[in-house]
Design a protein around this motif. Sequence first.
Motif, mmCIF file in Angstrom:
data_model
loop_
_atom_site.group_PDB
_atom_site.id
_atom_site.type_symbol
_atom_site.label_atom_id
_atom_site.label_comp_id
_atom_site.label_asym_id
_atom_site.label_seq_id
_atom_site.Cartn_x
_atom_site.Cartn_y
_atom_site.Cartn_z
ATOM 1 N N HIS A 145 63.170 -54.691 -50.919
ATOM 2 C CA HIS A 145 61.995 -53.901 -50.388
ATOM 3 C C HIS A 145 61.693 -54.373 -49.034
ATOM 4 N N HIS A 147 60.614 -57.517 -48.353
ATOM 5 C CA HIS A 147 59.404 -58.414 -48.429
ATOM 6 C C HIS A 147 59.415 -59.452 -49.394
ATOM 7 N N HIS A 149 57.929 -61.512 -52.572
ATOM 8 C CA HIS A 149 57.306 -61.401 -53.910
ATOM 9 C C HIS A 149 56.693 -62.560 -54.327
ATOM 10 N N HIS A 154 56.429 -58.906 -59.006
ATOM 11 C CA HIS A 154 55.983 -57.909 -58.267
ATOM 12 C C HIS A 154 54.486 -57.389 -58.341
ATOM 13 N N HIS A 156 52.529 -55.909 -56.156
ATOM 14 C CA HIS A 156 51.687 -55.184 -55.013
ATOM 15 C C HIS A 156 52.252 -53.617 -55.225
ATOM 16 N N HIS A 158 53.565 -49.811 -54.184
ATOM 17 C CA HIS A 158 54.370 -49.142 -52.979
ATOM 18 C C HIS A 158 54.051 -47.842 -52.887
#
Length: 158
Positions: A145, A147, A149, A154, A156, A158
């Motif tokens: 990804h 970025h 976590h 996870h 967030h 996408h």
Amino acid sequence: MSKQVISFHYTLTDKTGKQIDSSRGQTPVMFLEGVGQIIPGLEAVLILLEKGATKTVTIPHREAYGAYDQTLISRVPREQFPVKEVQVGDMFKIGKDEEQRIVTVIEVTAAEVILDGNHPLAGQDLTFAVEIMERRDATVDELAHGHAHGPHGHSHEH
Ligand code: ZN
């Protein structure tokens, strides 16, 4: 060594010792190494520190938010400016998506609104007092990804 995910606290002061910002009392800042999530000069320092380490470091502006760029100042005729009630210090997002940037109103005259597209910390050497709260290898998902976590996986969209 695997790419690292590092959580840290910081207190940021300017050249005169005035505090600009701090993560103390909030969640530490977490970043994935090598993706440009934090300023490069600071990342280069943090990456060398172990968990629990503290350090105070001054990052020259060219490795922080860059030099102050006079050409990023623009003058917009008052009648073309989309916001009627505008004051010095107001900030607006302009452009869209990737090209989006933040401008600050630095002057308002009867005829014009004058905007500064520089980062508010452009041209400033910044002193960070940091403490490493956590560091670990990045997970496969995080690397994919680009970025970090959070502790709850996870969390967030996408
Ligand atoms: Zn993700």
